[in-house]
Design an enzyme around this catalytic site. Structure first.
Site, PDB file in Angstrom:
ATOM      1  N   GLY A  31       0.799  -1.223   0.000  1.00 21.49           N
ATOM      2  CA  GLY A  31       0.000   0.000   0.000  1.00 21.49           C
ATOM      3  C   GLY A  31       0.823   1.260   0.000  1.00 21.49           C
ATOM      4  O   GLY A  31       2.013   1.247  -0.332  1.00 21.49           O
ATOM      5  N   LEU A  33       0.488   3.647  -2.114  1.00 17.90           N
ATOM      6  CA  LEU A  33       0.911   3.544  -3.509  1.00 17.90           C
ATOM      7  C   LEU A  33       1.466   4.857  -4.050  1.00 17.90           C
ATOM      8  O   LEU A  33       1.009   5.943  -3.704  1.00 17.90           O
ATOM      9  CB  LEU A  33      -0.272   3.086  -4.376  1.00 17.90           C
ATOM     10  CG  LEU A  33      -0.943   1.758  -4.002  1.00 17.90           C
ATOM     11  CD1 LEU A  33      -2.009   1.409  -5.030  1.00 17.90           C
ATOM     12  CD2 LEU A  33       0.078   0.632  -3.883  1.00 17.90           C
ATOM     13  N   HIS A  34       2.458   4.719  -4.925  1.00 20.35           N
ATOM     14  CA  HIS A  34       3.062   5.861  -5.612  1.00 20.35           C
ATOM     15  C   HIS A  34       3.175   5.517  -7.097  1.00 20.35           C
ATOM     16  O   HIS A  34       2.708   4.449  -7.541  1.00 20.35           O
ATOM     17  CB  HIS A  34       4.412   6.214  -4.999  1.00 20.35           C
ATOM     18  CG  HIS A  34       5.347   5.058  -4.851  1.00 20.35           C
ATOM     19  ND1 HIS A  34       5.914   4.408  -5.937  1.00 20.35           N
ATOM     20  CD2 HIS A  34       5.801   4.405  -3.747  1.00 20.35           C
ATOM     21  CE1 HIS A  34       6.698   3.431  -5.514  1.00 20.35           C
ATOM     22  NE2 HIS A  34       6.646   3.392  -4.204  1.00 20.35           N
ATOM     23  N   GLY A  36       5.545   4.534  -8.871  1.00 24.22           N
ATOM     24  CA  GLY A  36       6.251   3.298  -9.161  1.00 24.22           C
ATOM     25  C   GLY A  36       5.309   2.109  -9.172  1.00 24.22           C
ATOM     26  O   GLY A  36       5.328   1.278 -10.088  1.00 24.22           O
ATOM     27  N   HIS A  37       4.446   2.025  -8.148  1.00 24.36           N
ATOM     28  CA  HIS A  37       3.444   0.960  -8.115  1.00 24.36           C
ATOM     29  C   HIS A  37       2.512   1.054  -9.328  1.00 24.36           C
ATOM     30  O   HIS A  37       2.168   0.038  -9.942  1.00 24.36           O
ATOM     31  CB  HIS A  37       2.586   1.068  -6.849  1.00 24.36           C
ATOM     32  CG  HIS A  37       3.323   0.843  -5.573  1.00 24.36           C
ATOM     33  ND1 HIS A  37       3.452   1.825  -4.614  1.00 24.36           N
ATOM     34  CD2 HIS A  37       3.974  -0.244  -5.090  1.00 24.36           C
ATOM     35  CE1 HIS A  37       4.138   1.338  -3.588  1.00 24.36           C
ATOM     36  NE2 HIS A  37       4.477   0.091  -3.848  1.00 24.36           N
ATOM     37  N   GLN A  61       7.565  -9.755   7.843  1.00 23.11           N
ATOM     38  CA  GLN A  61       8.809  -9.304   7.215  1.00 23.11           C
ATOM     39  C   GLN A  61       9.405  -8.077   7.905  1.00 23.11           C
ATOM     40  O   GLN A  61      10.400  -7.529   7.460  1.00 23.11           O
ATOM     41  CB  GLN A  61       8.610  -9.033   5.723  1.00 23.11           C
ATOM     42  CG  GLN A  61       7.751  -7.835   5.369  1.00 23.11           C
ATOM     43  CD  GLN A  61       7.436  -7.780   3.888  1.00 23.11           C
ATOM     44  OE1 GLN A  61       6.692  -8.620   3.366  1.00 23.11           O
ATOM     45  NE2 GLN A  61       8.002  -6.804   3.185  1.00 23.11           N
ATOM     46  N   LYS A 151      13.811  -1.580  -7.380  1.00 24.64           N
ATOM     47  CA  LYS A 151      14.374  -0.902  -6.205  1.00 24.64           C
ATOM     48  C   LYS A 151      14.689  -1.923  -5.124  1.00 24.64           C
ATOM     49  O   LYS A 151      15.714  -1.833  -4.446  1.00 24.64           O
ATOM     50  CB  LYS A 151      13.410   0.158  -5.673  1.00 24.64           C
ATOM     51  CG  LYS A 151      13.958   0.900  -4.437  1.00 24.64           C
ATOM     52  CD  LYS A 151      13.011   1.981  -3.964  1.00 24.64           C
ATOM     53  CE  LYS A 151      11.795   1.409  -3.301  1.00 24.64           C
ATOM     54  NZ  LYS A 151      12.104   0.766  -1.981  1.00 24.64           N
ATOM     55  N   SER A 187       9.317   5.506  -2.912  1.00 27.23           N
ATOM     56  CA  SER A 187       9.097   4.510  -1.869  1.00 27.23           C
ATOM     57  C   SER A 187       7.936   4.963  -1.010  1.00 27.23           C
ATOM     58  O   SER A 187       7.728   6.163  -0.806  1.00 27.23           O
ATOM     59  CB  SER A 187      10.361   4.376  -1.004  1.00 27.23           C
ATOM     60  OG  SER A 187      10.094   3.628   0.166  1.00 27.23           O
TER      61      SER A 187
END
Length: 282
Positions: A31, A33-34, A36-37, A61, A151, A187
């Site tokens: 989530g 989101l930017h 890149g997503h 993680q 990335k 990011s």
């Protein structure tokens, strides 16, 4: 737009609606989101009959509780951004219970040593958590193709290794890093930076770009020393690691070999916010 919070509903929908279609593209995300997503989503919609995006902050993680708690969660905004690509994208935004049931533990994976470098050194258990959630998402969605940003290059290599070793029927596709105009790698964690910190963080990309230029005519040791000294002169940054590694094995470059592809990897804290970046050196 169809939004699912339960895997049973998503599985049932795909079973009914994918009878006469082939090609499920999948973009796993946490989530916030930017662009890149969104670039991954666009690639998926162009190459698959159906695209699914997951939005799930995976607790297994994270080895830092504070980082998990502060990770941005912006589902309503994320959905609006997804709509700018297509109203036909399926959104899977599960609860922890839906993914893990009552057993919030990671499987243990052998990634042939890929997990022991860089991120694996500094985030114990991180890649077992990544492998666990990605494998479960693959089992739920059964994608034809899955899209990951470069990335997180180490993660990309590890997911490819997991698919190979587990013999999962999915093609893992790496996509170029999407950067802000300043060069800063996009990011979700960038959202936690102040405007001033965001500007200062462009120093990360400038430094690894200079490292790439120096790598042409210098040893990896000299380049490592250059980066270390550069960050010592910037008290607002805490350099966690800078590594030059073989792209295939992720092992550190000791002596350059013209037949190998090398990549620089970096992790930096800016006011306790951890940012990573990478750049191909060939």
């Amino acid at each position: 737009m169809h939004i699912f919070s339960k895997k049973a509903d998503l599985i049932n929908y795909l079973k009914i609606n994918m009878l006469d279609k082939s090609g499920i593209g999948f973009v796993p995300t946490m989530g916030a989101l930017h662009k890149g997503h969104l670039s991954l989503l666009k690639k998926s919609t162009e190459n698959n009959a159906t695209t699914v995006i997951s939005i799930f902050v995976n607790p297994t993680q994270f080895n830092n509780t504070e980082d998990l708690e502060k990770y941005p969660r912006t589902l309503p905004n994320d959905i609006e951004k997804i709509k700018t690509i297509s109203d036909e994208i399926l959104v899977y935004a599960p609860t922890v219970e839906d993914i893990y049931g009552g057993n919030l533990t990671s499987e243990h994976f052998n990634f042939d040593g890929l997990e022991n470098q860089m991120e694996g050194k500094f985030r114990p258990g991180h890649f077992d958590g990544v492998g666990t959630v990605v494998k479960r998402l693959f089992e739920i969605i059964k994608p034809t193709n899955a899209y990951f940003g470069e990335k997180d290059f180490q993660q990309l290599q590890i997911v490819k290794k997991m698919v190979e070793k587990e013999k999962l029927p999915v093609t893992v596709i790496g996509c170029p890093i999407y950067r802000e105009p300043s060069g800063l790698a996009m990011s979700s964690r960038n959202e936690r930076l102040s405007e001033q910190e965001r500007q200062e963080a462009t120093f990360i990309f400038k430094t690894i770009t200079e490292a790439k230029a120096r790598f042409k005519d210098n040893s990896s040791k000299k380049v490592l020393n250059f980066v270390s000294e550069a960050f010592k002169n910037h008290p607002n940054f805490e350099l966690e690691y800078f590594e030059i590694a073989d792209e295939a094995t992720l092992l550190p470059c000791i002596r350059k070999n013209k037949n190998k592809r090398y990549r620089a990897f970096i992790a930096v804290f800016v006011n306790k916010i951890r940012l990573i970046d990478t750049i191909s050196l060939n």
